[in-house]
Design an enzyme around this catalytic site. Sequence first.
Site, PDB file in Angstrom:
ATOM      1  N   HIS A  60      54.888 -37.475  -8.618  1.00 30.34           N
ATOM      2  CA  HIS A  60      56.001 -38.426  -8.672  1.00 30.34           C
ATOM      3  C   HIS A  60      56.529 -38.656  -7.256  1.00 30.34           C
ATOM      4  CE1 HIS A  60      59.255 -40.691 -10.409  1.00 30.34           C
ATOM      5  NE2 HIS A  60      60.056 -40.085  -9.541  1.00 30.34           N
ATOM      6  N   GLU A 105      52.545 -37.252  -0.807  1.00 27.50           N
ATOM      7  CA  GLU A 105      51.711 -37.289  -2.016  1.00 27.50           C
ATOM      8  C   GLU A 105      50.267 -36.866  -1.750  1.00 27.50           C
ATOM      9  OE1 GLU A 105      52.139 -40.683  -4.654  1.00 27.50           O
ATOM     10  OE2 GLU A 105      53.868 -41.349  -3.504  1.00 27.50           O
TER      11      GLU A 105
HETATM   12  C1  GAR Z   1      52.023 -43.210  -6.441  1.00 27.46           C
HETATM   13  O1  GAR Z   1      53.019 -43.435  -5.483  1.00 27.46           O
HETATM   14  C2  GAR Z   1      52.536 -42.262  -7.505  1.00 27.46           C
HETATM   15  O2  GAR Z   1      53.372 -41.266  -6.995  1.00 27.46           O
HETATM   16  C3  GAR Z   1      53.294 -43.217  -8.380  1.00 27.46           C
HETATM   17  O3  GAR Z   1      52.452 -44.340  -8.474  1.00 27.46           O
HETATM   18  C4  GAR Z   1      51.730 -44.477  -7.235  1.00 27.46           C
HETATM   19  C5  GAR Z   1      50.259 -44.645  -7.540  1.00 27.46           C
HETATM   20  O4  GAR Z   1      49.554 -44.950  -6.362  1.00 27.46           O
HETATM   21  N1  GAR Z   1      53.574 -42.634  -9.664  1.00 27.46           N
HETATM   22  C6  GAR Z   1      54.729 -42.815 -10.302  1.00 27.46           C
HETATM   23  O5  GAR Z   1      55.616 -43.530  -9.885  1.00 27.46           O
HETATM   24  C7  GAR Z   1      54.866 -42.052 -11.613  1.00 27.46           C
HETATM   25  N2  GAR Z   1      56.218 -42.067 -12.087  1.00 27.46           N
HETATM   26  P1  GAR Z   1      47.973 -44.764  -6.254  1.00 27.46           P
HETATM   27  O6  GAR Z   1      47.354 -45.480  -7.460  1.00 27.46           O
HETATM   28  O7  GAR Z   1      47.609 -45.418  -4.959  1.00 27.46           O
HETATM   29  O8  GAR Z   1      47.683 -43.284  -6.272  1.00 27.46           O
END
Ligand code: GAR
Length: 200
Positions: A110, A181
């Site tokens: 998250h 992340e």
């Molecule tokens: C990421 O920033 C992740 O933390 C977020 O979606 C993005 C996906 O990016 N998740 C959430 O917000 C869950 N509540 P990615 O497809 O490039 O990994």
Amino acid sequence: MLRVGVLVSGGGTNLQAVLNAIDSGEIKNAEVKVVISNNKSAYALERARNHGIDALCISPKEFENRTQFHNELLLKIDEYRLDLIVLAGFLVTIPEAMIQKYRNRIINIHPSLIPSFCGTGYFGLKVHEAALARGVKITGATVHYVDEGTDTGPILLQKAVEVKEGDTPEELQKRVMEEAEWVILPQAIALIAKEQEEKA
Ligand code: GAR
């Protein structure tokens, strides 16, 4: 060997960070067996295919109701005999039956320091918009286990990131991804794989 499944909805940069960490040996004793998206145009599926990993789309749109979609998702997950399910930007609610069956074996990334800016409605860019609107000076990312609530499960890892004067939501999102992340998600999987290896 930890059998990992990654659930995605979008670009898959977190998935890519995990694949890179496996390739570089930062994550040992783990293998991504399948990537599942609810959205067939998710670039994450392409990333999986480029890596020779099974890439499946299971879309709620293809089912008559939510129960059928949930059943199919759980069926596929079971089929791959996964030890760990990683939600890497998966924007669909996880069926309760799956949470019960895979308790302590589902983790989510998250893009904030939980308990700030989390829960229903906080996903993707919205999280960073809210952080900027509140004027926090520090934000970050969290890896947590998934329970029945939204972003309420036990926290595994967190990493803080500085908010800079004049940041746009996009700029902040990029910094949180790069500095937090893509660092803590591979670290969390490495930790879980190590634990499994030590138990074996
Ligand atoms: C990421 O920033 C992740 O933390 C977020 O979606 C993005 C996906 O990016 N998740 C959430 O917000 C869950 N509540 P990615 O497809 O490039 O990994």
